[in-house]
Design a protein around this motif. Structure first.
Motif, PDB file in Angstrom:
ATOM      1  N   ASN A  88      54.039  25.431  37.556  1.00 40.03           N
ATOM      2  CA  ASN A  88      53.195  26.556  37.973  1.00 40.03           C
ATOM      3  C   ASN A  88      53.421  27.773  37.085  1.00 40.03           C
ATOM      4  O   ASN A  88      53.285  28.920  37.523  1.00 40.03           O
ATOM      5  CB  ASN A  88      53.454  26.914  39.445  1.00 40.03           C
ATOM      6  N   CYS A  89      53.727  27.530  35.832  1.00 42.85           N
ATOM      7  CA  CYS A  89      54.114  28.585  34.895  1.00 42.85           C
ATOM      8  C   CYS A  89      53.123  29.746  34.882  1.00 42.85           C
ATOM      9  O   CYS A  89      53.499  30.894  35.150  1.00 42.85           O
ATOM     10  CB  CYS A  89      54.265  27.988  33.496  1.00 42.85           C
ATOM     11  N   SER A  90      51.884  29.500  34.567  1.00 43.89           N
ATOM     12  CA  SER A  90      50.909  30.590  34.430  1.00 43.89           C
ATOM     13  C   SER A  90      50.691  31.314  35.744  1.00 43.89           C
ATOM     14  O   SER A  90      50.582  32.548  35.783  1.00 43.89           O
ATOM     15  CB  SER A  90      49.578  30.047  33.902  1.00 43.89           C
ATOM     16  N   ALA A  91      50.640  30.566  36.840  1.00 46.59           N
ATOM     17  CA  ALA A  91      50.383  31.169  38.146  1.00 46.59           C
ATOM     18  C   ALA A  91      51.522  32.077  38.580  1.00 46.59           C
ATOM     19  O   ALA A  91      51.295  33.186  39.078  1.00 46.59           O
ATOM     20  CB  ALA A  91      50.145  30.074  39.189  1.00 46.59           C
ATOM     21  N   VAL A  92      52.767  31.626  38.411  1.00 45.97           N
ATOM     22  CA  VAL A  92      53.884  32.449  38.868  1.00 45.97           C
ATOM     23  C   VAL A  92      54.064  33.673  37.976  1.00 45.97           C
ATOM     24  O   VAL A  92      54.418  34.760  38.459  1.00 45.97           O
ATOM     25  CB  VAL A  92      55.183  31.622  38.966  1.00 45.97           C
ATOM     26  N   VAL A  93      53.806  33.542  36.697  1.00 39.41           N
ATOM     27  CA  VAL A  93      53.877  34.694  35.805  1.00 39.41           C
ATOM     28  C   VAL A  93      52.837  35.736  36.201  1.00 39.41           C
ATOM     29  O   VAL A  93      53.136  36.936  36.283  1.00 39.41           O
ATOM     30  CB  VAL A  93      53.692  34.260  34.336  1.00 39.41           C
ATOM     31  N   ALA A  94      51.612  35.310  36.461  1.00 44.91           N
ATOM     32  CA  ALA A  94      50.553  36.247  36.841  1.00 44.91           C
ATOM     33  C   ALA A  94      50.883  36.938  38.159  1.00 44.91           C
ATOM     34  O   ALA A  94      50.714  38.159  38.293  1.00 44.91           O
ATOM     35  CB  ALA A  94      49.217  35.505  36.951  1.00 44.91           C
ATOM     36  N   ALA A  95      51.378  36.179  39.128  1.00 46.53           N
ATOM     37  CA  ALA A  95      51.690  36.744  40.440  1.00 46.53           C
ATOM     38  C   ALA A  95      52.855  37.734  40.359  1.00 46.53           C
ATOM     39  O   ALA A  95      52.798  38.832  40.920  1.00 46.53           O
ATOM     40  CB  ALA A  95      52.018  35.626  41.417  1.00 46.53           C
ATOM     41  N   ALA A  96      53.915  37.331  39.657  1.00 45.50           N
ATOM     42  CA  ALA A  96      55.084  38.197  39.549  1.00 45.50           C
ATOM     43  C   ALA A  96      54.762  39.468  38.775  1.00 45.50           C
ATOM     44  O   ALA A  96      55.202  40.564  39.147  1.00 45.50           O
ATOM     45  CB  ALA A  96      56.231  37.444  38.889  1.00 45.50           C
ATOM     46  N   THR A  97      53.989  39.343  37.704  1.00 44.88           N
ATOM     47  CA  THR A  97      53.617  40.503  36.906  1.00 44.88           C
ATOM     48  C   THR A  97      52.792  41.480  37.729  1.00 44.88           C
ATOM     49  O   THR A  97      53.014  42.701  37.689  1.00 44.88           O
ATOM     50  CB  THR A  97      52.835  40.064  35.658  1.00 44.88           C
ATOM     51  N   GLU A  98      51.850  40.958  38.496  1.00 40.87           N
ATOM     52  CA  GLU A  98      51.002  41.810  39.336  1.00 40.87           C
ATOM     53  C   GLU A  98      51.835  42.577  40.365  1.00 40.87           C
ATOM     54  O   GLU A  98      51.692  43.796  40.518  1.00 40.87           O
ATOM     55  CB  GLU A  98      49.956  40.957  40.045  1.00 40.87           C
ATOM     56  N   GLU A  99      52.711  41.868  41.047  1.00 38.56           N
ATOM     57  CA  GLU A  99      53.492  42.519  42.099  1.00 38.56           C
ATOM     58  C   GLU A  99      54.542  43.463  41.515  1.00 38.56           C
ATOM     59  O   GLU A  99      54.842  44.508  42.099  1.00 38.56           O
ATOM     60  CB  GLU A  99      54.147  41.468  42.990  1.00 38.56           C
ATOM     61  N   ALA A 100      55.108  43.103  40.377  1.00 34.94           N
ATOM     62  CA  ALA A 100      56.098  43.983  39.752  1.00 34.94           C
ATOM     63  C   ALA A 100      55.462  45.308  39.336  1.00 34.94           C
ATOM     64  O   ALA A 100      56.082  46.375  39.458  1.00 34.94           O
ATOM     65  CB  ALA A 100      56.724  43.290  38.549  1.00 34.94           C
ATOM     66  N   ARG A 101      54.231  45.257  38.847  1.00 36.32           N
ATOM     67  CA  ARG A 101      53.535  46.491  38.479  1.00 36.32           C
ATOM     68  C   ARG A 101      53.263  47.344  39.707  1.00 36.32           C
ATOM     69  O   ARG A 101      53.455  48.566  39.692  1.00 36.32           O
ATOM     70  CB  ARG A 101      52.215  46.153  37.780  1.00 36.32           C
ATOM     71  N   GLU A 102      52.819  46.684  40.780  1.00 37.49           N
ATOM     72  CA  GLU A 102      52.505  47.421  42.013  1.00 37.49           C
ATOM     73  C   GLU A 102      53.750  48.085  42.594  1.00 37.49           C
ATOM     74  O   GLU A 102      53.693  49.214  43.087  1.00 37.49           O
ATOM     75  CB  GLU A 102      51.883  46.477  43.047  1.00 37.49           C
ATOM     76  N   LEU A 103      54.872  47.382  42.549  1.00 41.14           N
ATOM     77  CA  LEU A 103      56.113  47.884  43.144  1.00 41.14           C
ATOM     78  C   LEU A 103      56.955  48.692  42.167  1.00 41.14           C
ATOM     79  O   LEU A 103      57.944  49.312  42.572  1.00 41.14           O
ATOM     80  CB  LEU A 103      56.935  46.710  43.675  1.00 41.14           C
ATOM     81  N   ASP A 104      56.568  48.656  40.879  1.00 38.87           N
ATOM     82  CA  ASP A 104      57.316  49.327  39.822  1.00 38.87           C
ATOM     83  C   ASP A 104      58.768  48.849  39.789  1.00 38.87           C
ATOM     84  O   ASP A 104      59.719  49.649  39.816  1.00 38.87           O
ATOM     85  CB  ASP A 104      57.258  50.849  40.007  1.00 38.87           C
TER      86      ASP A 104
END
Length: 207
Positions: free
Chosen positions: A98-114
């Motif tokens: 699930n490489c692409s999916a987990v990278v996209a999800a983690a990147t999105e949430e990390a940006r939101e949470l800073d």
């Protein structure tokens, strides 16, 4: 934000379970007898006698467990997961599948949470594992220029089967008759599912 990587095989088993329609995975340190539940577990790669399945993603592919919960106990991955879990920590499960999916999800949430993204590699026998490092390298490469790496990782490619099979964990699993598992665990971007830990269960992250 933590992405837990146990490439051979806990991460792949969890991703495959949810990717094939199971409702949740409950990680446990000890697998006691659980009547009526789907259980999977191993120690040193060998199936636990009390478990219905080993820590084997390909065994789950042969079943129809849609809507059910998998209770999972493993040597390294589950212990790392439960240690990393905390009220202030968001934990996702990542691997090649699930490489692409987990990278996209983690990147999105990390940006939101800073917050930064930590790649937590389970390792093997309290030592780094080659397959985890290769998977982490693949994830970092997918993150692009925003990724900040402390330390070094080996170069990765989309052909992960050969290095997975050559790793110490891979060789152990081949000797135990799990070659199909190793080859399955090395596949890239099979699923879009991103397992996230909520309370004591791993469930699919809403898309």
């Amino acid at each position: 934000m933590v992405i837990l990587i146990d490439a051979l095989r806990a991460s792949a088993t969890i991703v495959t379970a949810l990717g094939t329609g199971m409702a949740a995975v409950r990680p446990v340190r000890e697998l006691e007898e659980r009547v009526g539940e789907v259980t999977a577990g191993e120690r040193g790669g060998r199936k636990l006698p009390s478990a219905k399945h080993g820590n084997s993603p390909t065994e789950l592919l042969e079943q129809d467990y849609a809507g059910k919960t998998l209770v999972l106990a493993t040597t390294n991955g589950v212990e790392c997961l439960l240690t990393a879990a905390g009220p202030a920590t968001r934990v996702m499960i990542g691997t090649t599948l699930n490489c692409s999916a987990v990278v996209a999800a983690a990147t999105e949430e990390a940006r939101e949470l800073d917050v930064p993204i930590t790649l937590l590699m389970a390792g093997r026998d309290d030592r780094p594992a080659a397959e985890d490092a290769l998977t982490a390298s693949l994830l970092v490469r997918s993150m692009g220029p925003e990724a900040h790496l402390h330390g070094s990782l080996p170069p990765s490619s989309l052909n992960m089967a050969a290095p997975f099979l050559a790793s110490a964990a891979g060789q152990n699993l081949v000797e135990l008759g799990y070659t199909d598992d190793v080859e399955w665990c090395a596949r890239v971007d099979v699923y879009d599912v991103v397992p996230v830990l909520k309370h004591d269960h791993l469930v699919p992250r809403p898309s």
